[in-house]
Design a protein around this motif. Structure first.
Motif, PDB file in Angstrom:
ATOM      1  N   VAL A 106      29.013  59.791  29.244  1.00 52.40           N
ATOM      2  CA  VAL A 106      29.856  60.707  30.028  1.00 52.40           C
ATOM      3  C   VAL A 106      30.707  59.909  31.011  1.00 52.40           C
ATOM      4  CG1 VAL A 106      29.827  62.557  31.749  1.00 52.40           C
ATOM      5  CG2 VAL A 106      28.309  62.674  29.768  1.00 52.40           C
ATOM      6  N   LEU A 107      30.113  58.895  31.631  1.00 49.69           N
ATOM      7  CA  LEU A 107      30.870  58.035  32.548  1.00 49.69           C
ATOM      8  C   LEU A 107      31.999  57.330  31.814  1.00 49.69           C
ATOM      9  CD1 LEU A 107      31.346  56.594  35.238  1.00 49.69           C
ATOM     10  CD2 LEU A 107      29.545  54.957  34.605  1.00 49.69           C
ATOM     11  N   VAL A 108      31.748  56.889  30.594  1.00 49.56           N
ATOM     12  CA  VAL A 108      32.805  56.256  29.784  1.00 49.56           C
ATOM     13  C   VAL A 108      33.955  57.231  29.582  1.00 49.56           C
ATOM     14  CG1 VAL A 108      33.371  55.314  27.517  1.00 49.56           C
ATOM     15  CG2 VAL A 108      31.207  54.695  28.624  1.00 49.56           C
ATOM     16  N   GLY A 109      33.625  58.479  29.281  1.00 51.95           N
ATOM     17  CA  GLY A 109      34.663  59.482  29.092  1.00 51.95           C
ATOM     18  C   GLY A 109      35.466  59.726  30.356  1.00 51.95           C
ATOM     19  N   PHE A 110      34.784  59.776  31.495  1.00 50.68           N
ATOM     20  CA  PHE A 110      35.481  59.956  32.766  1.00 50.68           C
ATOM     21  C   PHE A 110      36.460  58.808  33.015  1.00 50.68           C
ATOM     22  CE2 PHE A 110      32.280  63.078  34.356  1.00 50.68           C
ATOM     23  CZ  PHE A 110      33.191  64.012  34.830  1.00 50.68           C
ATOM     24  N   ALA A 111      36.014  57.584  32.756  1.00 50.65           N
ATOM     25  CA  ALA A 111      36.864  56.416  33.009  1.00 50.65           C
ATOM     26  C   ALA A 111      38.121  56.453  32.146  1.00 50.65           C
ATOM     27  CB  ALA A 111      36.074  55.139  32.753  1.00 50.65           C
ATOM     28  N   PHE A 112      37.953  56.707  30.865  1.00 49.83           N
ATOM     29  CA  PHE A 112      39.119  56.732  29.981  1.00 49.83           C
ATOM     30  C   PHE A 112      39.958  57.987  30.189  1.00 49.83           C
ATOM     31  CE2 PHE A 112      36.834  53.415  27.700  1.00 49.83           C
ATOM     32  CZ  PHE A 112      37.875  52.567  27.363  1.00 49.83           C
ATOM     33  N   GLY A 113      39.333  59.076  30.611  1.00 48.18           N
ATOM     34  CA  GLY A 113      40.102  60.270  30.919  1.00 48.18           C
ATOM     35  C   GLY A 113      41.014  60.046  32.107  1.00 48.18           C
ATOM     36  N   GLY A 114      40.475  59.434  33.160  1.00 57.36           N
ATOM     37  CA  GLY A 114      41.308  59.110  34.313  1.00 57.36           C
ATOM     38  C   GLY A 114      42.423  58.144  33.957  1.00 57.36           C
ATOM     39  N   LEU A 115      42.096  57.137  33.150  1.00 61.48           N
ATOM     40  CA  LEU A 115      43.094  56.168  32.721  1.00 61.48           C
ATOM     41  C   LEU A 115      44.177  56.834  31.877  1.00 61.48           C
ATOM     42  CD1 LEU A 115      44.052  53.214  32.431  1.00 61.48           C
ATOM     43  CD2 LEU A 115      42.521  53.015  30.448  1.00 61.48           C
ATOM     44  N   GLY A 116      43.758  57.726  30.975  1.00 59.05           N
ATOM     45  CA  GLY A 116      44.713  58.403  30.106  1.00 59.05           C
ATOM     46  C   GLY A 116      45.691  59.271  30.886  1.00 59.05           C
ATOM     47  N   MET A 117      45.185  60.024  31.866  1.00 61.54           N
ATOM     48  CA  MET A 117      46.070  60.859  32.678  1.00 61.54           C
ATOM     49  C   MET A 117      47.052  60.017  33.477  1.00 61.54           C
ATOM     50  SD  MET A 117      44.161  64.181  34.226  1.00 61.54           S
ATOM     51  CE  MET A 117      42.778  63.264  34.895  1.00 61.54           C
ATOM     52  N   ALA A 118      46.567  58.931  34.053  1.00 63.65           N
ATOM     53  CA  ALA A 118      47.453  58.064  34.838  1.00 63.65           C
ATOM     54  C   ALA A 118      48.579  57.517  33.960  1.00 63.65           C
ATOM     55  CB  ALA A 118      46.653  56.927  35.461  1.00 63.65           C
ATOM     56  N   LEU A 119      48.239  57.029  32.770  1.00 63.60           N
ATOM     57  CA  LEU A 119      49.259  56.489  31.876  1.00 63.60           C
ATOM     58  C   LEU A 119      50.219  57.570  31.395  1.00 63.60           C
ATOM     59  CD1 LEU A 119      47.123  54.012  29.725  1.00 63.60           C
ATOM     60  CD2 LEU A 119      48.711  53.452  31.570  1.00 63.60           C
ATOM     61  N   SER A 120      49.714  58.775  31.175  1.00 66.01           N
ATOM     62  CA  SER A 120      50.563  59.862  30.676  1.00 66.01           C
ATOM     63  C   SER A 120      51.665  60.239  31.654  1.00 66.01           C
ATOM     64  CB  SER A 120      49.706  61.095  30.370  1.00 66.01           C
ATOM     65  OG  SER A 120      48.802  60.835  29.318  1.00 66.01           O
ATOM     66  N   THR A 121      51.422  60.049  32.946  1.00 62.19           N
ATOM     67  CA  THR A 121      52.454  60.388  33.926  1.00 62.19           C
ATOM     68  C   THR A 121      53.639  59.427  33.872  1.00 62.19           C
ATOM     69  OG1 THR A 121      51.344  59.094  35.661  1.00 62.19           O
ATOM     70  CG2 THR A 121      50.749  61.417  35.487  1.00 62.19           C
ATOM     71  N   PHE A 122      53.466  58.287  33.211  1.00 57.17           N
ATOM     72  CA  PHE A 122      54.566  57.334  33.065  1.00 57.17           C
ATOM     73  C   PHE A 122      55.311  57.519  31.741  1.00 57.17           C
ATOM     74  CE2 PHE A 122      51.728  55.260  36.083  1.00 57.17           C
ATOM     75  CZ  PHE A 122      52.611  54.777  37.038  1.00 57.17           C
ATOM     76  N   MET A 123      54.791  58.345  30.847  1.00 52.77           N
ATOM     77  CA  MET A 123      55.410  58.530  29.543  1.00 52.77           C
ATOM     78  C   MET A 123      56.665  59.398  29.655  1.00 52.77           C
ATOM     79  SD  MET A 123      53.546  56.741  27.626  1.00 52.77           S
ATOM     80  CE  MET A 123      51.943  55.958  27.672  1.00 52.77           C
ATOM     81  N   ARG A 124      57.710  59.016  28.916  1.00 47.37           N
ATOM     82  CA  ARG A 124      58.973  59.750  28.957  1.00 47.37           C
ATOM     83  C   ARG A 124      59.124  60.705  27.779  1.00 47.37           C
ATOM     84  NH1 ARG A 124      62.159  54.278  28.849  1.00 47.37           N
ATOM     85  NH2 ARG A 124      60.464  54.061  27.330  1.00 47.37           N
ATOM     86  N   SER A 125      58.523  60.367  26.646  1.00 47.01           N
ATOM     87  CA  SER A 125      58.620  61.207  25.454  1.00 47.01           C
ATOM     88  C   SER A 125      57.406  60.952  24.580  1.00 47.01           C
ATOM     89  CB  SER A 125      59.913  60.905  24.678  1.00 47.01           C
ATOM     90  OG  SER A 125      59.866  59.579  24.155  1.00 47.01           O
TER      91      SER A 125
END
Length: 269
Positions: A163-182
């Motif tokens: 579950v902790l692994v999922g939290f870590a990658f979930g946070g990372l994924g959201m952060a990266l998604s805010t930089f995506m343009r398309s």
């Protein structure tokens, strides 16, 4: 008085309740067809385990881990598949789905008309992603126990680690998604995810790599996740896994912070 000084963006008063409302919204919007997506996401790591862990394992034989523990190749690969499954489940929700809601559905623009703030949206979406990741982890651990690749007690201890692994990658994924343009920008993320899957001590020990490459492997988030889960399910855990826990907790906090700040800038213009 403090709440009047701090920006509303980072106010934590009532944050858990408001974040929970975002998670509840996703549960209420759940459609029956979504369960097909959940089931399909579970079978990918399972097929890797059966084809490579069990199939190729017949050719490889047993492995001796750095601590001296001798395990079958299937038992070596299974924890890595569990960590990869937790990663994939979390990233699926916090990248494509999160980006679509934010940029095209404009869902969060409407939510911000309520008292919910950007950081609380990120926290609620992360909790929703972890519902999916936890289902994957629990099911995969049950398969590992059924195949005698770990003990029931170790599987219970490994569940919160997954579950902790999922939290870590979930946070990372959201952060990266805010930089995506398309949507095309996600091709780079997919390539990076696949590279992590191949070179994170998944199928071979990190010690098998050259020194420089080994150093690069050991600082990646999936390697730390694999090392943590493998240490619990195969070796019983120890002090070495505390470094992995600290790494993943830090990644979770960093991801949430960046996602909340970036969403505040993008949505609160």
């Amino acid at each position: 008085m403090v709440s009047t000084v701090l920006p509303r963006l980072i106010s934590f008063e009532g944050a858990p309740r408001r974040a929970a409302s975002v998670t509840e919204r996703n549960v209420a919007a759940l459609k029956s067809a979504y369960w097909v997506v959940l089931i399909s996401g579970f079978f990918e790591p399972l097929l890797y385990l059966l084809s490579i862990g069990v199939g190729v394992g017949e050719l490889v034989g047993d492995l001796t881990l750095p601590g001296g523990t001798v395990v079958s190749y299937a038992a070596f690969v299974a924890p890595a598949m569990l960590a990869a499954s937790a990663m994939s489940g979390a990233l699926a929700e916090t990248t494509f789905n999160f980006f679509g809601k934010m940029k095209y559905m404009k869902l969060y623009d409407g939510i911000l008309a309520t008292p919910v703030r950007p950081f609380e949206i990120a926290l609620g979406e992360l909790a929703w992603a972890m519902l999916r990741g936890s289902l994957y982890s629990a099911a995969f651990l049950a398969v590992m126990v059924a195949l005698d690749l770990t003990s029931p007690v170790r599987a219970l201890v490994a569940f919160p680690a997954a579950v902790l692994v999922g939290f870590a990658f979930g946070g990372l994924g959201m952060a990266l998604s805010t930089f995506m343009r398309s949507w095309q920008d996600f091709d780079l993320m997919g390539s990076a995810q696949f590279a992590l899957f191949l070179f994170s001590g998944t199928f071979v020990p990190a010690e098998a790599y050259p020194a420089v490459l080994r150093w690069l492997v050991e600082v990646t988030p999936l390697y730390r996740a694999v090392h943590l889960v493998r240490g619990i399910t195969v070796q019983g855990g120890g002090w070495a896994e505390l470094l992995d826990v600290g790494y993943l907790l830090g990644l979770t906090a960093l991801g949430l912070f960046v996602a909340g700040r970036r969403m505040g800038r993008l949505l609160c213009k």
